[in-house]
Write an enzyme that holds these catalytic residues in place. Sequence first.
Site, PDB file in Angstrom:
ATOM      1  N   ASP A 152     -11.659   3.027   4.166  1.00 11.42           N
ATOM      2  CA  ASP A 152     -12.078   1.627   4.093  1.00 11.42           C
ATOM      3  C   ASP A 152     -13.592   1.486   4.207  1.00 11.42           C
ATOM      4  O   ASP A 152     -14.120   0.371   4.121  1.00 11.42           O
ATOM      5  CB  ASP A 152     -11.400   0.809   5.196  1.00 11.42           C
ATOM      6  CG  ASP A 152     -10.877  -0.529   4.704  1.00 11.42           C
ATOM      7  OD1 ASP A 152     -10.883  -0.745   3.474  1.00 11.42           O
ATOM      8  OD2 ASP A 152     -10.461  -1.345   5.535  1.00 11.42           O
ATOM      9  N   LYS A 177       0.829  -1.205   0.000  1.00 15.74           N
ATOM     10  CA  LYS A 177       0.000   0.000   0.000  1.00 15.74           C
ATOM     11  C   LYS A 177       0.864   1.255   0.000  1.00 15.74           C
ATOM     12  O   LYS A 177       0.575   2.220  -0.720  1.00 15.74           O
ATOM     13  CB  LYS A 177      -0.924  -0.012   1.219  1.00 15.74           C
ATOM     14  CG  LYS A 177      -2.027  -1.043   1.161  1.00 15.74           C
ATOM     15  CD  LYS A 177      -2.817  -1.080   2.465  1.00 15.74           C
ATOM     16  CE  LYS A 177      -3.925  -2.129   2.407  1.00 15.74           C
ATOM     17  NZ  LYS A 177      -4.655  -2.276   3.681  1.00 15.74           N
ATOM     18  N   GLN A 231      -5.157  -1.529   9.635  1.00 20.01           N
ATOM     19  CA  GLN A 231      -5.051  -2.861   9.046  1.00 20.01           C
ATOM     20  C   GLN A 231      -5.706  -3.900   9.958  1.00 20.01           C
ATOM     21  O   GLN A 231      -5.336  -4.036  11.118  1.00 20.01           O
ATOM     22  CB  GLN A 231      -3.581  -3.215   8.813  1.00 20.01           C
ATOM     23  CG  GLN A 231      -3.358  -4.533   8.108  1.00 20.01           C
ATOM     24  CD  GLN A 231      -3.847  -4.528   6.672  1.00 20.01           C
ATOM     25  OE1 GLN A 231      -3.701  -3.534   5.959  1.00 20.01           O
ATOM     26  NE2 GLN A 231      -4.433  -5.622   6.243  1.00 20.01           N
TER      27      GLN A 231
END
Length: 296
Positions: free
Chosen positions: A121, A54, A98
């Site tokens: 997200d 990422k 994460q």
Amino acid sequence: MTAEIIDGKAFAADLRARVAEHVPAFVKASGRKPGLAVVLVGDDPASQVYVGSKGKATVAAGMESFEHILPASTPQDDLNALIARLNADDSVDGILVQLPLPDGLDEAAAVAAIDPAKDVDGLTDANVARLANNEVGLVPCTPFGCMMLLNDRLGELAGLDAVVVGRSQLVGRPMAQLLINANCTVTVAHSRTRNLPAIVHNADIVVAAVGRAEMVKGDWLKPGAVVIDVGINRLAPTEKGKKGQLVGDVAFGEADHVKAITPVPGGVGPMTIAVLLRNTLVAAHARAGLAPPDGL
């Protein structure tokens, strides 16, 4: 009939390129680069590789990458305090924690601590509600990437029968909502669904996101269906010292009769990071009071 392979890797590369093309205009208008902060707690090797990917993709797109690596022993209060600092940091447009978090940490509390405007997200209650109400908001990356692949392959989705196998907060539930918003007739199924093969066989669109290797068999799929395989599972190694093969939730070798299918790897996986960059750029525009970038 031979199934067409949906090349998610190529589509993702094109999406990343389109995102990068929009970054200079944002920098000119705002005086700064879009910024993405990724928080990793613990030392899970797979998560470390993913976070590193990422970061590289973010920098390659011309954005700022902020990585925060915390030990697995980090208390919840310290994690939430870091998220609060990132919420207040004007150089950060997107925050991604994460998942999964190590045992002892509350994932729901960490997600809830994120400013919805920076929730790239799409997991905060505010963004979940916007998706449910078919309003503009930040959408979870993997389902949004799946929708991009479906729209590219099928065009208009209205009226099609879709089955989502899996009901997770990360993929299954938002995927079903996106399909509903696209005017599909949607069934959400899972490992305990009765008559699952028959239900799947009726679908024009099958999204498999249940996390079980090759659970969806070829004879479950009707000819002409479009299959999006979100699963990624590693089989047991055939020889000592060698890694097992990566496979999806669909028995790929049995699916020659469908219209199109995503492979594993190289299908949905690359789309997740590409959409993360897209969401970060969209969030940056919104936070700067700028119109959203065209074509993303």
